[in-house]
Design a protein around this motif. Structure first.
Motif, PDB file in Angstrom:
ATOM      1  N   MET A   1      36.280  68.496  35.530  1.00 40.00           N
ATOM      2  CA  MET A   1      35.737  67.173  35.869  1.00 40.00           C
ATOM      3  C   MET A   1      35.704  67.000  37.391  1.00 40.00           C
ATOM      4  N   ASP A   2      34.616  66.466  37.873  1.00 39.23           N
ATOM      5  CA  ASP A   2      34.438  66.257  39.310  1.00 39.23           C
ATOM      6  C   ASP A   2      35.591  65.423  39.875  1.00 39.23           C
ATOM      7  N   LYS A   3      36.258  65.968  40.883  1.00 34.14           N
ATOM      8  CA  LYS A   3      37.421  65.267  41.447  1.00 34.14           C
ATOM      9  C   LYS A   3      37.025  63.980  42.173  1.00 34.14           C
ATOM     10  N   ASN A   4      35.748  63.825  42.487  1.00 34.62           N
ATOM     11  CA  ASN A   4      35.320  62.646  43.241  1.00 34.62           C
ATOM     12  C   ASN A   4      35.021  61.433  42.363  1.00 34.62           C
ATOM     13  N   ILE A   5      34.904  61.640  41.055  1.00 37.71           N
ATOM     14  CA  ILE A   5      34.631  60.479  40.206  1.00 37.71           C
ATOM     15  C   ILE A   5      35.883  59.610  40.107  1.00 37.71           C
ATOM     16  N   ILE A   6      35.685  58.380  39.724  1.00 41.55           N
ATOM     17  CA  ILE A   6      36.771  57.398  39.750  1.00 41.55           C
ATOM     18  C   ILE A   6      37.108  56.999  38.319  1.00 41.55           C
ATOM     19  N   ILE A   7      38.320  57.357  37.905  1.00 38.71           N
ATOM     20  CA  ILE A   7      38.768  57.089  36.545  1.00 38.71           C
ATOM     21  C   ILE A   7      40.187  56.539  36.603  1.00 38.71           C
ATOM     22  N   GLY A   8      40.764  56.263  35.435  1.00 38.79           N
ATOM     23  CA  GLY A   8      42.152  55.825  35.358  1.00 38.79           C
ATOM     24  C   GLY A   8      42.303  54.321  35.256  1.00 38.79           C
ATOM     25  N   ALA A   9      43.422  53.824  35.749  1.00 43.93           N
ATOM     26  CA  ALA A   9      43.747  52.395  35.695  1.00 43.93           C
ATOM     27  C   ALA A   9      43.142  51.692  36.903  1.00 43.93           C
ATOM     28  N   MET A  10      42.213  50.795  36.636  1.00 46.70           N
ATOM     29  CA  MET A  10      41.486  50.114  37.709  1.00 46.70           C
ATOM     30  C   MET A  10      41.549  48.602  37.499  1.00 46.70           C
ATOM     31  N   THR A  11      41.592  47.878  38.586  1.00 46.67           N
ATOM     32  CA  THR A  11      41.701  46.424  38.534  1.00 46.67           C
ATOM     33  C   THR A  11      40.443  45.755  39.066  1.00 46.67           C
ATOM     34  N   ALA A  12      39.868  44.893  38.243  1.00 51.35           N
ATOM     35  CA  ALA A  12      38.742  44.060  38.669  1.00 51.35           C
ATOM     36  C   ALA A  12      39.313  42.886  39.459  1.00 51.35           C
ATOM     37  N   LEU A  13      39.335  43.011  40.763  1.00 50.06           N
ATOM     38  CA  LEU A  13      40.058  42.069  41.626  1.00 50.06           C
ATOM     39  C   LEU A  13      39.493  40.646  41.569  1.00 50.06           C
ATOM     40  N   ILE A  14      40.396  39.662  41.558  1.00 49.17           N
ATOM     41  CA  ILE A  14      39.976  38.288  41.799  1.00 49.17           C
ATOM     42  C   ILE A  14      39.648  38.127  43.278  1.00 49.17           C
ATOM     43  N   THR A  15      38.899  37.095  43.603  1.00 51.17           N
ATOM     44  CA  THR A  15      38.632  36.751  45.004  1.00 51.17           C
ATOM     45  C   THR A  15      39.316  35.421  45.301  1.00 51.17           C
ATOM     46  N   PRO A  16      40.381  35.421  46.095  1.00 51.87           N
ATOM     47  CA  PRO A  16      41.074  34.166  46.392  1.00 51.87           C
ATOM     48  C   PRO A  16      40.328  33.359  47.464  1.00 51.87           C
ATOM     49  N   PHE A  17      40.328  32.056  47.282  1.00 55.59           N
ATOM     50  CA  PHE A  17      39.711  31.151  48.248  1.00 55.59           C
ATOM     51  C   PHE A  17      40.766  30.188  48.790  1.00 55.59           C
ATOM     52  N   LYS A  18      40.510  29.702  49.993  1.00 55.97           N
ATOM     53  CA  LYS A  18      41.362  28.673  50.602  1.00 55.97           C
ATOM     54  C   LYS A  18      40.463  27.740  51.396  1.00 55.97           C
ATOM     55  N   ASP A  19      40.493  26.476  51.034  1.00 57.50           N
ATOM     56  CA  ASP A  19      39.636  25.466  51.678  1.00 57.50           C
ATOM     57  C   ASP A  19      38.165  25.866  51.605  1.00 57.50           C
ATOM     58  N   GLY A  20      37.808  26.441  50.473  1.00 57.12           N
ATOM     59  CA  GLY A  20      36.416  26.781  50.219  1.00 57.12           C
ATOM     60  C   GLY A  20      35.958  28.099  50.810  1.00 57.12           C
ATOM     61  N   LYS A  21      36.838  28.777  51.543  1.00 61.07           N
ATOM     62  CA  LYS A  21      36.466  30.025  52.197  1.00 61.07           C
ATOM     63  C   LYS A  21      37.279  31.191  51.630  1.00 61.07           C
ATOM     64  N   LEU A  22      36.785  32.386  51.814  1.00 67.36           N
ATOM     65  CA  LEU A  22      37.494  33.587  51.403  1.00 67.36           C
ATOM     66  C   LEU A  22      38.853  33.654  52.096  1.00 67.36           C
ATOM     67  N   ASP A  23      39.923  33.797  51.309  1.00 62.42           N
ATOM     68  CA  ASP A  23      41.278  33.910  51.847  1.00 62.42           C
ATOM     69  C   ASP A  23      41.571  35.400  52.081  1.00 62.42           C
ATOM     70  N   GLU A  24      41.206  35.873  53.250  1.00 61.89           N
ATOM     71  CA  GLU A  24      41.265  37.305  53.534  1.00 61.89           C
ATOM     72  C   GLU A  24      42.695  37.840  53.523  1.00 61.89           C
ATOM     73  N   ALA A  25      43.632  37.079  54.042  1.00 63.48           N
ATOM     74  CA  ALA A  25      45.020  37.542  54.102  1.00 63.48           C
ATOM     75  C   ALA A  25      45.599  37.721  52.704  1.00 63.48           C
ATOM     76  N   THR A  26      45.363  36.755  51.838  1.00 59.91           N
ATOM     77  CA  THR A  26      45.858  36.864  50.463  1.00 59.91           C
ATOM     78  C   THR A  26      45.167  37.996  49.726  1.00 59.91           C
ATOM     79  N   TYR A  27      43.884  38.166  49.973  1.00 60.05           N
ATOM     80  CA  TYR A  27      43.132  39.237  49.324  1.00 60.05           C
ATOM     81  C   TYR A  27      43.742  40.606  49.664  1.00 60.05           C
ATOM     82  N   ALA A  28      44.020  40.821  50.913  1.00 62.71           N
ATOM     83  CA  ALA A  28      44.630  42.076  51.340  1.00 62.71           C
ATOM     84  C   ALA A  28      46.013  42.260  50.706  1.00 62.71           C
ATOM     85  N   LYS A  29      46.756  41.178  50.628  1.00 67.15           N
ATOM     86  CA  LYS A  29      48.101  41.221  50.056  1.00 67.15           C
ATOM     87  C   LYS A  29      48.044  41.572  48.563  1.00 67.15           C
ATOM     88  N   LEU A  30      47.081  41.018  47.873  1.00 69.37           N
ATOM     89  CA  LEU A  30      46.930  41.303  46.446  1.00 69.37           C
ATOM     90  C   LEU A  30      46.559  42.764  46.216  1.00 69.37           C
TER      91      LEU A  30
END
Length: 298
Positions: A1-30
């Motif tokens: 199997m091609d080593k470059n394909i992406i398999i396994g346990a994967m997370t469909a990330l939520i997008t956190p918001f703060k005051d209506g805007k993307l909460d970049e710090a929390t996103y990175a932390k998650l």
């Protein structure tokens, strides 16, 4: 199997918001929390990431943050790069490749109701625009558009970098059909309640909503199944059944964002309209079921 394909346990990330805007710090932390708890890949700006209501700039920032946080780790980035306009999907795919994503996840075009030939041409153009792996995303309940088995297999055979499909139709028969006719195809579960049945049928991974909350559980389940430890994997799948079901008591990602807030993993509970907070009844239901699990913090 091609080593470059992406398999396994994967997370469909939520997008956190703060005051209506993307909460970049929390996103990175998650994302860092996902890395620390055994996840193989993160999936920014998919359905769970509220991609339909993000601006194009926000979409790109989410991909950049995911790539930056995962750099020099074992965790890959499978970036959401789908649209109902082929040229927009191509643009997102090219951006993802240029900015270091390991692959892209591309949802079927919504609203347009293309024919199967239209779907084939759509995906062929996306795949030919990049060199990184492409995972098709079949979720007819959200898009009103189903990729037929024959179309998926034709794309797999005709496009070198299309390696599989995220199956979120909830249809086990579809997964059996796909692998019976093309066993080389990578089928990834996109429906948490049936992660185990898909994996035990030969699926090569999951893209999970619940793993935002329980990445360690999801990782263990997936890796056990992929190591043919099916009885042990089923035990975890059964233990996760209640939380998997309640994560869909309202439209995704409404429940999982509520759960993340209840667990103290996000400082605010914000959605982009037309999504909104769950009913008080469902909020209580989510909170009660969460008590059955050991949710790791930061």
């Amino acid at each position: 199997m091609d080593k470059n394909i992406i398999i396994g346990a994967m997370t469909a990330l939520i997008t956190p918001f703060k005051d209506g805007k993307l909460d970049e710090a929390t996103y990175a932390k998650l994302i860092k929390r996902q890395i620390d708890n055994g996840i193989d890949a993160v999936v920014p700006v998919g359905t769970t990431g509220e991609s339909a209501t993000l601006t194009h700039d926000e979409h790109r920032v989410c991909i950049e943050i995911a790539v930056d946080v995962c750099k020099n780790t074992h965790v890959k980035v499978l970036a959401g790069a789908g649209s109902n306009a082929t040229h927009e999907a191509v643009g997102l795919a090219k951006f993802a490749q240029t900015h270091g994503a390991d692959g892209i996840l591309s949802v079927t075009p919504y609203y347009n109701k293309p024919t199967q030939n239209g779907l084939y041409l759509h995906y062929k153009e996306i795949a030919s625009s990049v060199e990184i792996p492409v995972l098709l995303y079949n979720v007819p309940g959200r898009t009103g558009c189903e990729i037929a088995t024959d179309t998926i297999i034709k794309l797999f055979n005709d496009c070198q970098n299309i390696y599989g499909v995220k199956e979120a139709s909830g249809n086990i028969d579809k997964c059996v059909d796909l692998l019976a006719h093309e066993p080389r195809l990578v089928v990834v579960s996109g429906e948490d309640a049936i992660n185990y049945p898909i994996l035990s049928n030969g699926g090569k991974g999951v893209i999970s909503v619940t793993s935002n909350l329980l990445p360690d559980y999801t990782s263990k389940l997936t890796h056990l199944a992929m190591d043919n430890e099916f009885l042990k994997a089923k035990e975890i799948n059964d233990a996760m059944y209640n939380i998997n079901k309640v994560m869909f008591c309202e439209s995704n990602p409404i429940p999982v964002k509520a759960a993340m807030y209840i667990a103290g993993l996000t400082p605010t509970l914000e959605y982009r309209l037309p999504l909104c907070e769950p009913s008080s009844e469902n909020m209580k239901k989510i909170e009660n079921i969460m008590k059955q699990y050991n949710i790791k913090g930061f």
